[in-house]
Design a protein around this motif. Structure first.
Motif, PDB file in Angstrom:
ATOM      1  N   SER A   2       0.842  -1.184   0.000  1.00  0.00           N
ATOM      2  CA  SER A   2       0.000   0.000   0.000  1.00  0.00           C
ATOM      3  C   SER A   2       0.883   1.241   0.000  1.00  0.00           C
ATOM      4  CB  SER A   2      -0.878  -0.005   1.248  1.00  0.00           C
ATOM      5  OG  SER A   2      -1.535   1.218   1.385  1.00  0.00           O
ATOM      6  N   ASP A  65      -5.624 -10.139  10.285  1.00  0.00           N
ATOM      7  CA  ASP A  65      -5.105 -10.771   9.081  1.00  0.00           C
ATOM      8  C   ASP A  65      -6.284 -10.909   8.123  1.00  0.00           C
ATOM      9  OD1 ASP A  65      -4.577 -12.800   7.130  1.00  0.00           O
ATOM     10  OD2 ASP A  65      -2.954 -13.561   8.381  1.00  0.00           O
ATOM     11  N   SER A 107      -5.455  -0.175   6.273  1.00  0.00           N
ATOM     12  CA  SER A 107      -4.985  -1.499   5.862  1.00  0.00           C
ATOM     13  C   SER A 107      -3.742  -1.352   5.003  1.00  0.00           C
ATOM     14  CB  SER A 107      -6.042  -2.221   5.021  1.00  0.00           C
ATOM     15  OG  SER A 107      -7.194  -2.456   5.761  1.00  0.00           O
ATOM     16  N   SER A 109      -1.375  -3.942   2.172  1.00  0.00           N
ATOM     17  CA  SER A 109      -1.007  -5.200   1.526  1.00  0.00           C
ATOM     18  C   SER A 109       0.504  -5.271   1.592  1.00  0.00           C
ATOM     19  CB  SER A 109      -1.447  -5.211   0.064  1.00  0.00           C
ATOM     20  OG  SER A 109      -2.843  -5.208  -0.022  1.00  0.00           O
ATOM     21  N   TRP A 110       1.021  -6.395   2.063  1.00  0.00           N
ATOM     22  CA  TRP A 110       2.447  -6.501   2.338  1.00  0.00           C
ATOM     23  C   TRP A 110       2.957  -7.851   1.859  1.00  0.00           C
ATOM     24  CZ3 TRP A 110       5.394  -2.603   3.918  1.00  0.00           C
ATOM     25  CH2 TRP A 110       6.661  -2.861   4.431  1.00  0.00           C
ATOM     26  N   THR A 111       4.071  -7.844   1.176  1.00  0.00           N
ATOM     27  CA  THR A 111       4.667  -9.085   0.699  1.00  0.00           C
ATOM     28  C   THR A 111       5.654  -9.585   1.746  1.00  0.00           C
ATOM     29  OG1 THR A 111       4.438  -8.337  -1.577  1.00  0.00           O
ATOM     30  CG2 THR A 111       5.927 -10.188  -1.180  1.00  0.00           C
ATOM     31  N   GLU A 117       1.538 -12.714  -0.067  1.00  0.00           N
ATOM     32  CA  GLU A 117       0.974 -11.381   0.139  1.00  0.00           C
ATOM     33  C   GLU A 117      -0.040 -11.463   1.276  1.00  0.00           C
ATOM     34  OE1 GLU A 117       0.206  -7.320  -1.660  1.00  0.00           O
ATOM     35  OE2 GLU A 117       1.678  -8.823  -2.207  1.00  0.00           O
ATOM     36  N   VAL A 118       0.067 -10.541   2.231  1.00  0.00           N
ATOM     37  CA  VAL A 118      -0.897 -10.492   3.321  1.00  0.00           C
ATOM     38  C   VAL A 118      -1.565  -9.123   3.336  1.00  0.00           C
ATOM     39  CG1 VAL A 118       0.256 -12.196   4.787  1.00  0.00           C
ATOM     40  CG2 VAL A 118       0.846  -9.786   5.024  1.00  0.00           C
ATOM     41  N   GLU A 119      -2.788  -9.118   3.825  1.00  0.00           N
ATOM     42  CA  GLU A 119      -3.530  -7.871   4.019  1.00  0.00           C
ATOM     43  C   GLU A 119      -3.705  -7.712   5.525  1.00  0.00           C
ATOM     44  OE1 GLU A 119      -5.672  -4.457   2.741  1.00  0.00           O
ATOM     45  OE2 GLU A 119      -4.693  -5.928   1.453  1.00  0.00           O
ATOM     46  N   LYS A 121      -5.004  -5.178   8.696  1.00  0.00           N
ATOM     47  CA  LYS A 121      -5.831  -4.022   9.021  1.00  0.00           C
ATOM     48  C   LYS A 121      -5.693  -3.703  10.493  1.00  0.00           C
ATOM     49  CE  LYS A 121     -10.320  -1.946   8.503  1.00  0.00           C
ATOM     50  NZ  LYS A 121     -11.583  -2.002   7.796  1.00  0.00           N
TER      51      LYS A 121
END
Length: 137
Positions: A2, A65, A107, A109-111, A117-119, A121
């Motif tokens: 993000s 998650d 939130s 989005s992270w690699t 890839e995870v989101e 919040k």
């Protein structure tokens, strides 16, 4: 990842830049690089003026998650204070770097290093003073 705006206090920014320099080589080099990229996009805020709902160093954070809906509670700390059994997550950990500077409801989005890839919040944030006070109870 993000690219929403994140906020970091002047003191945290200075200390975290030093941490990046310290770890730019060796086993934590990739983590330091990710943290460095987050610091590059951060808006620096004078100490004491960071909104209470922003994840700073030593904040207690509840995050979700996005894939599992699972909530986790951590305190974001420097690597020397990290202890997952105690819920203290290093800012050099992938999730730690991702959470830094986000505010409640935001939130990202992270690699992860393994390519997943995870989101994440942010559900709630307790600023450092409040987090320390509730931990002492």
């Amino acid at each position: 990842m993000s690219r929403d705006r994140i906020y970091v206090s002047e003191t945290d920014h200075e200390r975290l830049r030093a941490l990046v320099e310290q770890h730019q080589e060796g086993r934590d080099a990739a983590a330091a690089e990710r943290l460095d990229a987050e610091l590059d996009r951060a808006v620096r805020v004078p100490d004491g003026q960071v909104p209470a709902d922003v994840v700073t160093m030593n904040s207690r954070v509840v995050y979700e998650d996005g894939a599992t809906g699972r909530l986790r509670e951590i305190t974001l700390v420097y690597p020397t204070a990290a202890d997952l059994r105690e819920g203290r997550l290093s800012v050099l950990a992938p999730v730690g770097a991702a959470l830094l500077g986000l505010s409640t409801g935001q939130s990202i989005s992270w690699t992860l290093p393994d390519g997943r890839e995870v989101e994440l919040k942010v559900r709630s944030v307790q600023p450092p003073a409040a987090a320390a006070a509730s931990a002492a109870v």
